[in-house]
Design a protein around this motif. Structure first.
Motif, PDB file in Angstrom:
ATOM      1  N   ILE A  39       0.842  -1.193   0.000  1.00  0.00           N
ATOM      2  CA  ILE A  39       0.000   0.000   0.000  1.00  0.00           C
ATOM      3  C   ILE A  39       0.880   1.246   0.000  1.00  0.00           C
ATOM      4  O   ILE A  39       0.626   2.207  -0.712  1.00  0.00           O
ATOM      5  CB  ILE A  39      -0.948  -0.022   1.213  1.00  0.00           C
ATOM      6  N   ILE A  68      -5.818   5.466   3.545  1.00  0.00           N
ATOM      7  CA  ILE A  68      -6.285   4.247   2.879  1.00  0.00           C
ATOM      8  C   ILE A  68      -7.795   4.293   2.771  1.00  0.00           C
ATOM      9  O   ILE A  68      -8.449   5.159   3.355  1.00  0.00           O
ATOM     10  CB  ILE A  68      -5.859   2.973   3.653  1.00  0.00           C
ATOM     11  N   ILE A  70     -10.927   1.390   3.274  1.00  0.00           N
ATOM     12  CA  ILE A  70     -11.374   0.030   3.602  1.00  0.00           C
ATOM     13  C   ILE A  70     -12.717  -0.081   2.902  1.00  0.00           C
ATOM     14  O   ILE A  70     -13.706   0.507   3.348  1.00  0.00           O
ATOM     15  CB  ILE A  70     -11.528  -0.175   5.111  1.00  0.00           C
ATOM     16  N   MET A  77      -3.724   4.106   7.865  1.00  0.00           N
ATOM     17  CA  MET A  77      -2.962   2.919   8.218  1.00  0.00           C
ATOM     18  C   MET A  77      -1.758   3.388   9.014  1.00  0.00           C
ATOM     19  O   MET A  77      -0.985   4.211   8.533  1.00  0.00           O
ATOM     20  CB  MET A  77      -2.511   2.127   7.002  1.00  0.00           C
ATOM     21  N   LEU A 113      -6.094   1.646  11.040  1.00  0.00           N
ATOM     22  CA  LEU A 113      -5.871   0.217  10.852  1.00  0.00           C
ATOM     23  C   LEU A 113      -4.373  -0.038  10.910  1.00  0.00           C
ATOM     24  O   LEU A 113      -3.579   0.842  10.557  1.00  0.00           O
ATOM     25  CB  LEU A 113      -6.414  -0.191   9.480  1.00  0.00           C
ATOM     26  N   VAL A 134     -11.949  -7.343   6.702  1.00  0.00           N
ATOM     27  CA  VAL A 134     -10.956  -6.532   6.004  1.00  0.00           C
ATOM     28  C   VAL A 134     -10.030  -7.460   5.239  1.00  0.00           C
ATOM     29  O   VAL A 134      -9.524  -8.432   5.784  1.00  0.00           O
ATOM     30  CB  VAL A 134     -10.147  -5.669   7.010  1.00  0.00           C
ATOM     31  N   MET A 136      -6.541  -7.526   3.180  1.00  0.00           N
ATOM     32  CA  MET A 136      -5.299  -6.815   2.868  1.00  0.00           C
ATOM     33  C   MET A 136      -4.732  -7.355   1.560  1.00  0.00           C
ATOM     34  O   MET A 136      -4.926  -8.531   1.246  1.00  0.00           O
ATOM     35  CB  MET A 136      -4.281  -7.038   3.985  1.00  0.00           C
ATOM     36  N   VAL A 145      -4.395  -8.120  11.883  1.00  0.00           N
ATOM     37  CA  VAL A 145      -5.038  -6.903  11.382  1.00  0.00           C
ATOM     38  C   VAL A 145      -5.859  -6.317  12.531  1.00  0.00           C
ATOM     39  O   VAL A 145      -6.795  -6.951  13.029  1.00  0.00           O
ATOM     40  CB  VAL A 145      -5.910  -7.188  10.142  1.00  0.00           C
ATOM     41  N   VAL A 147      -7.648  -2.703  14.524  1.00  0.00           N
ATOM     42  CA  VAL A 147      -8.324  -1.440  14.255  1.00  0.00           C
ATOM     43  C   VAL A 147      -8.444  -0.625  15.537  1.00  0.00           C
ATOM     44  O   VAL A 147      -8.569  -1.187  16.634  1.00  0.00           O
ATOM     45  CB  VAL A 147      -9.717  -1.669  13.603  1.00  0.00           C
ATOM     46  N   THR A 161     -11.851  -4.458   0.949  1.00  0.00           N
ATOM     47  CA  THR A 161     -10.430  -4.563   0.640  1.00  0.00           C
ATOM     48  C   THR A 161      -9.736  -3.254   0.994  1.00  0.00           C
ATOM     49  O   THR A 161     -10.267  -2.172   0.739  1.00  0.00           O
ATOM     50  CB  THR A 161     -10.240  -4.879  -0.856  1.00  0.00           C
ATOM     51  N   VAL A 162      -8.552  -3.374   1.568  1.00  0.00           N
ATOM     52  CA  VAL A 162      -7.742  -2.201   1.891  1.00  0.00           C
ATOM     53  C   VAL A 162      -6.941  -1.818   0.657  1.00  0.00           C
ATOM     54  O   VAL A 162      -6.223  -2.642   0.083  1.00  0.00           O
ATOM     55  CB  VAL A 162      -6.798  -2.490   3.077  1.00  0.00           C
ATOM     56  N   ASP A 165      -5.629   5.266  -0.597  1.00  0.00           N
ATOM     57  CA  ASP A 165      -6.615   6.306  -0.941  1.00  0.00           C
ATOM     58  C   ASP A 165      -6.072   7.011  -2.170  1.00  0.00           C
ATOM     59  O   ASP A 165      -5.211   7.875  -2.085  1.00  0.00           O
ATOM     60  CB  ASP A 165      -6.787   7.277   0.235  1.00  0.00           C
TER      61      ASP A 165
END
Length: 171
Positions: A39, A68, A70, A77, A113, A134, A136, A145, A147, A161-162, A165
């Protein structure tokens, strides 16, 4: 270590090389295959919610947060979080996280996250994401994972899905 000797400061653009060297020392070359790094390849972290830890002028730790999605929900993140090995077990990582989360909330973010060790991150309030909520990119242990809701109930009903952005993607 005296608390007064440690400074938690917003990351500045000029800190990038020192932080990259810190990541090289603490995570090694294997860090690039991790799911979270996939990411990070596309979106820069946000300087206004990323911080450094210094003792005097010596950089001893860093935490970054990047934008990001989700599914369709905007989030941050957290990571990487790292502290120089000789300075670990002194609460520096916790202070970096607490500052990053506090400033993220003040700036209107609602969800953070991360992929990490629940025993460590639960100390500041991170909780496991229910299995299957979620996804990844790449291989990741779903139990890692986690939060953190900056706004109570913000993660309710969020799934997907992550991805980076893309509205914040590098040009």
């Amino acid at each position: 270590m005296n608390d007064l000797s440690l400074s938690i400061l917003p990351e500045a653009a000029g800190d990038a090389q020192a932080i990259e060297r810190l990541h090289e020392r603490t995570f090694g070359p294997g860090r690039f295959v991790l799911s979270a790094y996939r990411i990070r390849e596309h979106v820069d972290h946000l300087l206004d919610v990323s911080f450094t830890a210094r003792i005097g002028t010596l950089l001893v730790g860093s935490v970054r947060q990047l934008p990001i999605l989700i599914g369709e929900t905007k989030a941050l993140m957290l990571g990487p979080l790292t502290v120089e090995p000789p300075f670990r077990d002194r609460g520096i990582g916790r202070q970096l996280m607490e500052r990053a989360l506090k400033d993220a909330k003040e700036k209107g973010h609602a969800i953070v996250l991360l992929v990490g060790d629940e025993a460590y991150y639960s100390r500041v309030g991170f909780k496991p994401v229910p299995k299957g909520r979620v996804i990844m990119p790449g291989p990741v242990d779903a139990a890692r994972v986690l939060v953190y809701e900056l706004v109570e109930g913000a993660f309710e009903g969020v799934s997907g899905t992550v991805v980076p952005d893309w509205s914040k993607a590098r040009g």
